[in-house]
Design an enzyme around this catalytic site. Structure first.
Site, short mmCIF file in Angstrom:
data_model
loop_
_atom_site.label_atom_id
_atom_site.label_comp_id
_atom_site.label_asym_id
_atom_site.label_seq_id
_atom_site.Cartn_x
_atom_site.Cartn_y
_atom_site.Cartn_z
N ASP A 19 0.86 -1.18 0.00
CA ASP A 19 0.00 0.00 0.00
C ASP A 19 0.90 1.23 0.00
OD1 ASP A 19 -2.33 1.73 0.35
OD2 ASP A 19 -3.33 -0.05 1.13
N ASP A 76 3.39 2.20 -4.78
CA ASP A 76 2.45 3.01 -5.57
C ASP A 76 2.33 2.34 -6.93
OD1 ASP A 76 1.20 4.86 -7.23
OD2 ASP A 76 2.27 6.59 -6.41
N VAL A 77 1.14 1.83 -7.27
CA VAL A 77 1.00 1.04 -8.49
C VAL A 77 1.11 1.87 -9.76
CG1 VAL A 77 -0.37 -0.73 -7.33
CG2 VAL A 77 -1.54 1.17 -8.50
N ASN A 123 -5.60 -5.40 -6.11
CA ASN A 123 -6.78 -4.77 -5.53
C ASN A 123 -6.71 -3.24 -5.42
OD1 ASN A 123 -9.25 -4.74 -3.65
ND2 ASN A 123 -7.64 -4.00 -2.27
N TYR A 160 -13.99 5.50 -14.47
CA TYR A 160 -14.01 4.28 -13.65
C TYR A 160 -14.54 3.10 -14.44
CZ TYR A 160 -14.71 1.40 -9.48
OH TYR A 160 -14.64 0.37 -8.54
N LYS A 173 -12.47 -0.29 -15.32
CA LYS A 173 -12.90 -1.61 -14.83
C LYS A 173 -13.33 -2.52 -15.97
CE LYS A 173 -12.16 -0.93 -10.45
NZ LYS A 173 -11.12 -1.69 -9.71
N THR A 230 -18.37 -0.57 3.61
CA THR A 230 -17.10 -0.06 4.12
C THR A 230 -17.33 1.31 4.74
OG1 THR A 230 -16.53 1.06 2.05
CG2 THR A 230 -15.87 -1.26 2.25
#
Length: 250
Positions: A36, A63-64, A90, A155, A159, A190
């Site tokens: 993360d 950091d992706v 994820n 988004y 996805k 969440t």
């Protein structure tokens, strides 16, 4: 214990679905890397879990959107644990705005994290898993990878890309002993959703035929299944964990 002796990386593992997945893998005997952002809750979460699960949880800052950081995550994990058996790809962010008002920077940021980031992590995982001749990658897609929704152009584009990229990677990786699948969560209970006003929250709940929100552990259970040997003949597919959201309207 379905994951005993396995080494798992969970990106975006410090909270929500990611953290629930980390805990389920630890419960099932795996060693788990929480990957993360630096400066968040990841290090503290890993330290607490490491104490509970006999030294089987560690934190790696990643950091992706940074290829060097992603590649380092996998290199360090292999050096310290000996290999990578499963990855939950994820990490991601949301993004809501009318399409005619979205700036280039905002659109591209969502794409870079939610689609390009998934590819960077998958590519690094494939390089390790091809050498091993085994492994399972699970990408986090969404109900909005299967259908549209207003004010979510970036988004849904990201996805939807994850869903189709999963198919392609699954085909490519299958002859080399590696499986690639995705999960498509619905709206999950969440803290982010808990901040919504009751009318909006009830509206989201009503969209699910099961008449409730999902729980993080329910998505984690789907990841655990796809990551484990129980899913040994499953690749290139997206498992919807959405309470019937994408099945249609009653």
């Amino acid at each position: 214990m379905r994951m005993k002796g396995k080494n798992v990386i969970v990106t975006g593992g410090a909270s929500g679905i990611g953290l629930a997945s980390v805990e389920r893998c630890l419960e099932e005997g795996a060693s788990v890397v929480i990957a993360d952002l630096e400066g968040g809750e990841g290090a503290a979460r890993a330290a607490a879990l490491d104490g509970r699960y006999a030294g089987r949880c560690l934190f790696k800052a990643c950091d992706v959107t940074d290829t060097a950081q992603v590649d380092r995550l996998f290199a360090e994990t292999v050096d310290e644990l000996g290999g990578v058996d499963a990855v939950f790809n994820n990490a991601g962010i949301g993004g809501i705005a009318p399409s005619d008002e979205v700036s280039d920077d905002d659109f591209l940021r969502v794409i870079d994290i939610n689609l390009n980031g998934v590819f960077r992590v998958a590519r690094a995982a494939l390089r390790v898993m091809y050498r091993q001749g085994s492994g399972s990658i699970v990408n986090c897609a969404s109900i909005l990878g299967m259908m549209g929704q207003s004010q979510t152009a970036a988004y849904t584009a990201a996805k939807g890309g994850v869903v189709n990229m999963t198919r392609t990677l699954g085909i490519e990786a299958a002859p080399k002993g590696v499986r690639v699948n995705a999960i498509g969560p619905g709206y999950i209970d969440t803290p982010l959703l808990a901040a919504l006003d009751d009318e909006l929250l009830q509206g989201l709940i009503s969209l699910h035929p099961m008449a409730r929100l999902g729980r993080p552990e329910e998505v984690a259970n789907a990841f655990l299944f796809l990551a484990s040997d129980e899913a040994s003949f499953i690749t290139g597919t997206t498992l919807m964990v959405d309470g019937g959201f994408t099945a249609g309207k009653s």
